[in-house]
Write an enzyme that holds these catalytic residues in place. Structure first.
Site, short mmCIF file in Angstrom:
data_model
loop_
_atom_site.label_atom_id
_atom_site.label_comp_id
_atom_site.label_asym_id
_atom_site.label_seq_id
_atom_site.Cartn_x
_atom_site.Cartn_y
_atom_site.Cartn_z
N HIS A 322 0.80 -1.22 0.00
CA HIS A 322 0.00 0.00 0.00
C HIS A 322 0.83 1.27 0.00
CE1 HIS A 322 -3.29 -2.77 0.98
NE2 HIS A 322 -4.07 -1.84 0.49
N GLY A 323 2.12 1.16 0.23
CA GLY A 323 2.93 2.35 0.17
C GLY A 323 4.29 2.12 0.78
#
Lengths: 476, 370
Positions: A322-323
């Site tokens: 997600h990041g």
């Protein structure tokens, strides 16, 4: 380009539909490919090259893998698939994670290695996962390698799902790529799905996001404990309606073009446990990790310890996907812990508890999870959590809080209602199914069209007034 | 059949907006929003490569979409229907009044105060008077929505009084404005005061300067327009907004020469009547914003004065021109040359600041005060 933009709605979409439907069958995929590349290049022309490299690698290695398998050279086939996976993961790693690693190495070793400062290519995490699934599936002989590069490229770049998912597996659309059938039924249901998704994104997610953006930077003297919870809940609504709205729009657009994608969200906020939540949230991602990480690692077939290690790996990667920041890792680990607790006892307790307790338990932890997710700056995250739990000396409630409650109560109630299955059920009851009489059928059509018209027009009005319209997945 | 109807309706909808927006002639300016609109951007290799074509094109599409103004109203009306009372920093207050929000000012305010104090200390040869006008959010604070949190301008005024140099005579017309708050002294749809409000400010200023103000009876007070929709309406337009009236205090005995020195034009009236036909009708007063202008009149007092102002002064200066026969007017937002030199060259002895509290709290052009 965003689906939720005037340019897409009244520029790109009409053009793509016209060209798609006037083209003969053998050109339709090429038309889709060209428009998808245009769609992608709109935001960042130079990264089309990166995506092209990924596609070519996937295509060539897919053919080679299959050739070796047919010749029963299994080791060579394995080498081919590993090369494809390594190159694609390498590209993803380089563009998405290299600066994160350098920063951490610099911090740990007191070094000063220069950062690359690369912008993240849009949708790279989504399309890389699609290519990976294709490569692995060819190797597993679950699908045939695609001989026509235009078909494969059209699949990878297909604009409905290109930048924010769902992660459509090759096996889902392999047949549709050459043998799909467009019809009024699929187009009409696609329209309903698309407009619903647009409304979720523009009317609900953007409004909730506006609240979050105001409240998350509120000076401490204006803040309160209640308000910091409202802020967190606003983000919880924003991310759900934004993400599931995108998936709805993707599925809807797919249907307009004759494709059928799998569902990606299934009312996650009505879950009664975290385990259930993750069966309902971003389904295409969870199943991807299950099929391409968890099961290849041995799943639960190699004893308790290995199972826990495997689950740990999956959640570490889920968070990191997600990041490239620590809060996403923490967020993944947070869910690992919760899922383990449920797996080893809590789930049984929850099943016996009254439903409302299970709901509150789930929403509480999901909401807390989104707070971790929302702040990639650790000090801001710490401050937000302290505010919520009254450890920053905030008033419990103040006038400002009451002002926001009065102003946004209606929005929150609508969001809460829209998070459940009730609107869909009501809609089906009023306008769904088939009528025996022509009059009944006309009436149902009329009601549906009016509803869609209102949602669409309110969305267009919001977009036309240059209001707040963020894109949350630049980090994915 | 249902899906056929839905499909065709959707395609018609897209066609209406796509074709409508293409056929409709592009506008270069939006009266309603009071801003330039994006026109068709240039398509070239360079603009595509740096992405400016794409981002300009997106702005172009949303600026030129058919029914744009109605869509913007629809959006605000929807927020209103959901009970939101603060939209785009504008409060929807009682009595159909729109009120500009006002937040904690101290950052910029302290900077501005020190510029004003420094100027007074460096140029002691002038006499200073400062008319500082509180905004609608303070005068009508009881009409704001429940629990609204406009920052207290009473506290800010007291703070300024404590901070300001003794060289400067601060005039606070709050009490008189408050006493007349039911006399239409602020616009409903604009952030300015009306000419009724400006008249109160003018009389307070005259008292402080020791001169006699004109009496209301000396004026023919005319309603020049009843169709004024101001800046706050532009920020938060709704379908059923009550419009404002533009009042003009016309002195039948007044003779004026207004020199717009920045544009080298002249007018024999303090009112620019042509501007009653445009959207921003507040510009009827002295043609709106000018960096520098000079008003000469047949007023008795011939002592030349310099007014350093924001736009609240525009509706007050026509009145002041009946009291002083030579008024020089500078707007620091646009006039960036030396103010003290200008004042010296023109034989000025009195400098008058006319500002509103919001302006002194947010404007960042007081550095041009030198």
């Amino acid at each position: 380009m965003l689906f939720s933009s005037i340019t897409f709605l009244f520029g790109f979409l009409p053009l793509v539909l016209i060209f798609y439907y006037i083209s003969p069958r053998f050109l339709k995929n090429a038309v889709l490919l060209i428009f998808s590349l245009l769609f992608y290049a709109w935001g960042e022309p130079k990264y089309v090259i990166v995506m092209t490299v990924s596609i070519i690698v996937g295509y060539v290695m897919g053919l080679i893998t299959e050739k070796f398998i047919l010749e029963e050279k299994l080791k060579a086939a394995k080498a081919a698939v590993i090369i494809s996976v390594a190159i694609n993961l390498g590209i993803l790693f380089f563009f998405k994670y290299i600066d994160f690693f350098i920063t951490n190495i610099n911090n740990a070793g007191g070094l000063n290695i220069k950062l690359f400062g690369l912008e993240l290519p849009l949708g790279i995490s989504f399309y890389t996962f699609q290519i990976l699934s294709y490569s692995v599936d060819v190797y597993r002989r679950e699908v045939k390698a695609q001989k026509n590069i235009i078909n494969l490229a059209a699949y990878i770049t297909l604009f409905p799902q290109l930048i924010a998912g769902p992660i459509v597996r090759y096996e889902t659309v392999a047949e549709q790529l050459t043998k799909r059938k467009e019809s009024f039924d699929s187009f009409g249901s696609g329209v309903q799905r698309f407009v619903t998704g647009l409304g979720k994104k523009v009317l609900l997610a953007n409004t909730a996001g506006e609240i979050f953006d105001i409240l998350s930077v509120l000076p401490q003297e204006d803040n309160s404990v209640v308000l910091s919870w409202i802020c967190a809940i606003a983000y919880t609504f924003q991310i759900y309606f934004d993400f599931s709205g995108y998936s709805d729009m993707a599925i809807g657009l797919g249907r307009m073009l004759g494709f059928e994608f799998l569902e990606n969200f299934n009312y996650p906020y009505i879950s009664k446990s975290i385990t259930e939540f993750w069966r309902r949230w971003h389904i295409s991602l969870s199943t991807w990790f299950r099929d391409y990480v968890y099961i290849p690692l041995g799943g639960n077939r190699k004893g308790k310890v290995r199972t826990i290690v495997n689950i740990f790996i999956v959640w570490f990667l889920t968070g990191f996907w997600h990041g490239a920041a620590w809060n996403f890792v923490i967020w993944g680990m947070y869910y690992f812990v919760l899922l383990m607790l449920e797996k080893f006892g809590l789930k049984k307790i929850l099943e016996k508890a009254p439903a409302w307790i299970s709901h509150i338990y789930t929403l509480f932890f999901v909401n807390l999870g989104w707070v971790i997710f929302a702040y990639d700056d650790m000090s801001k995250l710490g401050a937000a959590l302290k505010n919520m739990f009254g450890m920053n000396g905030l008033a419990f409630i103040n006038d400002n809080t009451l002002f926001y409650i009065i102003s946004y109560a209606a929005v929150f109630i609508i969001c809460a209602f829209a998070s459940t299955e009730l609107p869909k059920k009501a809609g089906l009851k009023i306008a769904g199914g088939n009528s025996e009489t022509i009059r009944g059928e006309t009436l149902k059509s009329f009601i549906t069209v009016i509803f869609l018209f209102i949602v669409m027009t309110l969305s267009v009005a919001s977009l036309a007034s240059d209001s707040f319209n963020p894109f949350l997945y630049f980090r994915f | 059949m249902k899906n056929k109807i839905i499909t065709l309706s959707f395609l018609l909808y897209l066609l209406f907006f796509a074709a409508g927006s293409v056929i409709l002639k592009d506008r270069s300016f939006s009266d309603m929003e009071n801003r330039e609109l994006q026109t068709m951007p240039n398509l070239s290799l360079k603009t595509v490569a740096d992405g400016s074509f794409m981002s300009d094109f997106e702005t172009y599409m949303s600026d030129q979409v058919i029914l744009k103004d109605e869509l913007v109203k629809l959006k605000t009306s929807m927020s209103r229907a959901l009970n939101q009372t603060l939209i785009n920093d504008v409060y929807f207050a009682e009595d159909d009044m729109l009120i500009q929000n006002y937040v904690n000012p101290y950052g910029q305010l302290n900077i501005n105060l020190s510029y004003i104090n420094d100027f007074a200390e460096n140029n002691p040869e002038f006499e200073y008077t400062w008319l500082l006008v509180p905004n609608a959010c303070y005068i009508y604070s009881d009409k704001l929505p429940e629990y609204a949190s406009c920052y207290d301008q009473g506290e800010v005024m007291a703070y300024i009084e404590g901070k300001i140099s003794d060289e400067i005579n601060l005039v606070n017309p709050y009490d008189e404005l408050y006493d007349n708050r039911d006399d239409y002294i602020f616009y409903r749809t604009d952030h300015h005061w009306t000419m009724n409000g400006a008249y109160i400010g003018y009389t307070e200023l005259c008292k402080a300067l020791g001169v006699n103000p004109m009496s209301k009876e000396d004026y023919n007070i005319n309603i020049a327009s009843t169709e004024f929709y101001g800046t706050l309406y532009s920020k938060a337009p709704v379908f059923n907004q009550k419009s404002d009236s533009i009042l003009l205090y016309e002195n039948p005995d007044g003779e004026y020469k207004v020199e717009y020195l920045d544009e080298n034009t002249e007018d024999d009236s303090v009112y620019t009547y042509d501007n009653l036909n445009i959207k921003d009708k507040y510009t009827v007063y002295l043609d709106g914003n000018h960096s520098i202008l000079k008003i000469t009149s047949n007023a008795e007092n011939t002592e030349p004065i310099l007014v350093i102002k924001d736009s609240y002064a525009h509706s007050l200066l026509p009145l002041l021109a009946d009291t002083y026969s030579e008024i020089h007017v500078i707007d620091l937002r646009y006039y960036h040359q030396s103010v003290s030199e200008y004042a010296g060259e023109n034989g000025i002895t009195k400098i008058i600041y006319i500002n509103n509290v919001d302006f002194i709290s947010t404007d960042n052009n007081f550095l041009w005060l030198y």
